[in-house]
Scaffold this motif. Structure first.
Motif, PDB file in Angstrom:
ATOM      1  N   ALA A  50      -7.821 -10.748   4.312  1.00  8.47           N
ATOM      2  CA  ALA A  50      -6.841  -9.648   4.272  1.00  8.47           C
ATOM      3  C   ALA A  50      -5.786  -9.897   5.343  1.00  8.47           C
ATOM      4  O   ALA A  50      -5.992  -9.590   6.512  1.00  8.47           O
ATOM      5  N   TRP A  51      -4.638 -10.420   4.932  1.00  8.64           N
ATOM      6  CA  TRP A  51      -3.535 -10.691   5.864  1.00  8.64           C
ATOM      7  C   TRP A  51      -2.513  -9.587   5.736  1.00  8.64           C
ATOM      8  O   TRP A  51      -2.093  -9.216   4.642  1.00  8.64           O
ATOM      9  N   ARG A  52      -2.108  -9.042   6.867  1.00  2.11           N
ATOM     10  CA  ARG A  52      -1.116  -7.970   6.894  1.00  2.11           C
ATOM     11  C   ARG A  52       0.183  -8.512   7.461  1.00  2.11           C
ATOM     12  O   ARG A  52       0.216  -9.027   8.578  1.00  2.11           O
ATOM     13  N   ALA A  53       1.252  -8.372   6.700  1.00  2.00           N
ATOM     14  CA  ALA A  53       2.536  -8.935   7.091  1.00  2.00           C
ATOM     15  C   ALA A  53       3.114  -8.203   8.300  1.00  2.00           C
ATOM     16  O   ALA A  53       2.955  -6.986   8.422  1.00  2.00           O
ATOM     17  N   PRO A  54       3.798  -8.929   9.183  1.00  2.00           N
ATOM     18  CA  PRO A  54       4.414  -8.322  10.369  1.00  2.00           C
ATOM     19  C   PRO A  54       5.754  -7.668  10.045  1.00  2.00           C
ATOM     20  O   PRO A  54       6.715  -7.769  10.819  1.00  2.00           O
TER      21      PRO A  54
ATOM     22  N   THR B 266       0.827  -1.198   0.000  1.00  2.14           N
ATOM     23  CA  THR B 266       0.000   0.000   0.000  1.00  2.14           C
ATOM     24  C   THR B 266       0.866   1.255   0.000  1.00  2.14           C
ATOM     25  O   THR B 266       2.089   1.206   0.135  1.00  2.14           O
ATOM     26  N   LEU B 267       0.200   2.396  -0.128  1.00  6.52           N
ATOM     27  CA  LEU B 267       0.889   3.679  -0.114  1.00  6.52           C
ATOM     28  C   LEU B 267       1.611   3.905   1.209  1.00  6.52           C
ATOM     29  O   LEU B 267       2.593   4.642   1.282  1.00  6.52           O
ATOM     30  N   ASN B 268       1.128   3.268   2.274  1.00  5.61           N
ATOM     31  CA  ASN B 268       1.742   3.393   3.598  1.00  5.61           C
ATOM     32  C   ASN B 268       2.786   2.308   3.856  1.00  5.61           C
ATOM     33  O   ASN B 268       3.158   2.060   4.998  1.00  5.61           O
ATOM     34  N   TYR B 269       3.207   1.623   2.779  1.00  6.15           N
ATOM     35  CA  TYR B 269       4.259   0.603   2.855  1.00  6.15           C
ATOM     36  C   TYR B 269       3.853  -0.593   3.706  1.00  6.15           C
ATOM     37  O   TYR B 269       4.690  -1.249   4.320  1.00  6.15           O
ATOM     38  N   GLU B 270       2.573  -0.892   3.714  1.00  7.51           N
ATOM     39  CA  GLU B 270       2.060  -2.058   4.401  1.00  7.51           C
ATOM     40  C   GLU B 270       1.825  -3.162   3.375  1.00  7.51           C
ATOM     41  O   GLU B 270       1.263  -2.905   2.305  1.00  7.51           O
ATOM     42  N   LEU B 271       2.254  -4.369   3.680  1.00 12.57           N
ATOM     43  CA  LEU B 271       2.037  -5.503   2.787  1.00 12.57           C
ATOM     44  C   LEU B 271       0.727  -6.190   3.147  1.00 12.57           C
ATOM     45  O   LEU B 271       0.546  -6.648   4.274  1.00 12.57           O
ATOM     46  N   VAL B 272      -0.179  -6.240   2.177  1.00 14.01           N
ATOM     47  CA  VAL B 272      -1.490  -6.861   2.366  1.00 14.01           C
ATOM     48  C   VAL B 272      -1.651  -7.978   1.341  1.00 14.01           C
ATOM     49  O   VAL B 272      -1.445  -7.766   0.144  1.00 14.01           O
ATOM     50  N   CYS B 273      -2.020  -9.171   1.813  1.00 21.81           N
ATOM     51  CA  CYS B 273      -2.277 -10.311   0.924  1.00 21.81           C
ATOM     52  C   CYS B 273      -3.688 -10.820   1.141  1.00 21.81           C
ATOM     53  O   CYS B 273      -4.216 -10.779   2.259  1.00 21.81           O
ATOM     54  N   PHE B 274      -4.305 -11.314   0.077  1.00 21.39           N
ATOM     55  CA  PHE B 274      -5.663 -11.840   0.183  1.00 21.39           C
ATOM     56  C   PHE B 274      -5.832 -13.016  -0.764  1.00 21.39           C
ATOM     57  O   PHE B 274      -5.206 -13.100  -1.812  1.00 21.39           O
TER      58      PHE B 274
END
Length: 334
Positions: A20-24, A5-13
């Motif tokens: 919606a899994w968000r990487a640690p 994402t624009l906020n540098y968050e990794l999201v997988c689905f």
């Protein structure tokens, strides 16, 4: 499917990730997804891998150091691999069931520093520091130099075929044989014109034209080449095995094709891209794609933010990517 994402968050689905899994890991600047594992690079260049580790594809070497690019894939009968390019251009690969530890060294003999990689299901592509494109095909002992293509703007690999955007914007596919083009994935439309970037699924190819139009051809048994009617100008595209995802100029992620594992069910509320005009772009903010092979349950789409310059041979790095939250573009500069 995975996206940064624009906020540098990794999201997988989809698949084993669920809705919606968000990487640690944060901030993420690059990601690669294989059939059943995902690898991410953070702002410091640290590589972290998640998911299935049956072949050691998530066992990142302790002494690896900072990296700048990663690919996660399953190669033919050799199992799942992870390959990454270190800051000094050295290619490091791990995982798979190769019995000879020196396999990659033999394959890359004489190539030297590596700038980019694009693995496919039955072959492996890379670009060296001089812009030469090398192709390794399973069953061969060495990578072979691909004549007639240097310093590609973008390139991608499917199961049997590869596609590249030449420095003049022309889209080309290779190799030129019946196996690589079995589903029409190498039949580039004559009217496509200049192309910005390309993605390759298992048996289909998608490209974005200079006008921001998405064009897909090849295997369409699952609707992966049937564009949604509401799809407007596109700034990025990724092709999974049997599905396609595109990012529109308004920042909307649209996925279509096979949804057998929920890989087309985009989570709501993703902050992906600031709104910006798409007309007459001479360089663009894109989400760079890597295509997984057809093996495994997860049909992955992966994207990472990068800047493509008009002279095609350079990328722009940001010392602290966390501060980059808006992009502006002039006619020749960004």
């Amino acid at each position: 499917s995975c996206i940064v994402t624009l906020n540098y968050e990794l999201v997988c689905f989809g698949g084993c990730f669920g809705a919606a899994w968000r990487a640690p890991v944060w901030p993420v600047v690059s990601v690669a997804a294989g059939p059943e594992h995902v690898c991410a690079i953070d702002a410091d260049g640290t590589l972290t891998c998640f998911g299935d580790n049956s072949f050691g594809q998530c066992d990142v070497p302790n002494n690896l150091g900072p990296v700048k690019e990663v690919a996660a894939f399953k190669a033919g009968s050799c199992g799942a691999h992870t390959c990454t390019i270190k800051a000094d251009g050295e290619l490091v690969c791990f995982g798979g069931d190769d019995t000879d530890d020196s396999f990659w060294g033999k394959m890359l003999s004489g190539i030297g520093e590596v700038l980019a990689i694009a693995p496919g299901g039955q072959h492996f592509n890379l670009v060296d520091k001089y812009g030469n494109v090398w192709v390794y095909t399973e069953g061969h002992s060495l990578a072979e130099l691909l004549l007639g293509l240097t310093s590609p703007l973008a390139f991608a690999a499917g199961t049997w075929h590869s596609a590249a955007v030449r420095s003049d914007g022309k889209l080309v596919c290779f190799p030129d044989n019946s196996v690589a083009n079995a589903m029409g994935q190498c039949e580039v439309p004559a009217e496509i014109g200049r192309v910005r970037t390309v993605a390759a699924g298992a048996f289909h190819t998608c490209a974005i034209t200079a006008a921001g139009e998405l064009v897909c051809f090849g295997d369409n048994r699952y609707g992966q080449c049937t564009l949604p009617c509401e799809l407007n100008q596109v700034v990025a595209v990724a092709a999974g095995s049997r599905h396609t995802c595109a990012l529109t100029v308004s920042g909307e992620l649209v996925c279509f094709g096979s949804n057998s594992d929920g890989q087309c069910e985009v989570p709501p509320g993703l902050d992906l891209l600031p709104s910006m005009p798409a007309s007459d772009w001479r360089h663009e903010a894109l989400l760079c794609v890597r295509t997984p092979s057809i093996f495994g349950k997860m049909l992955s789409t992966l994207m990472t933010l990068w800047l493509s310059m008009l002279d095609f041979g350079k990328t722009v790095g940001v010392e602290d990517p966390a501060i980059l939250n808006r992009l502006a573009f002039g006619y020749w500069h960004g």
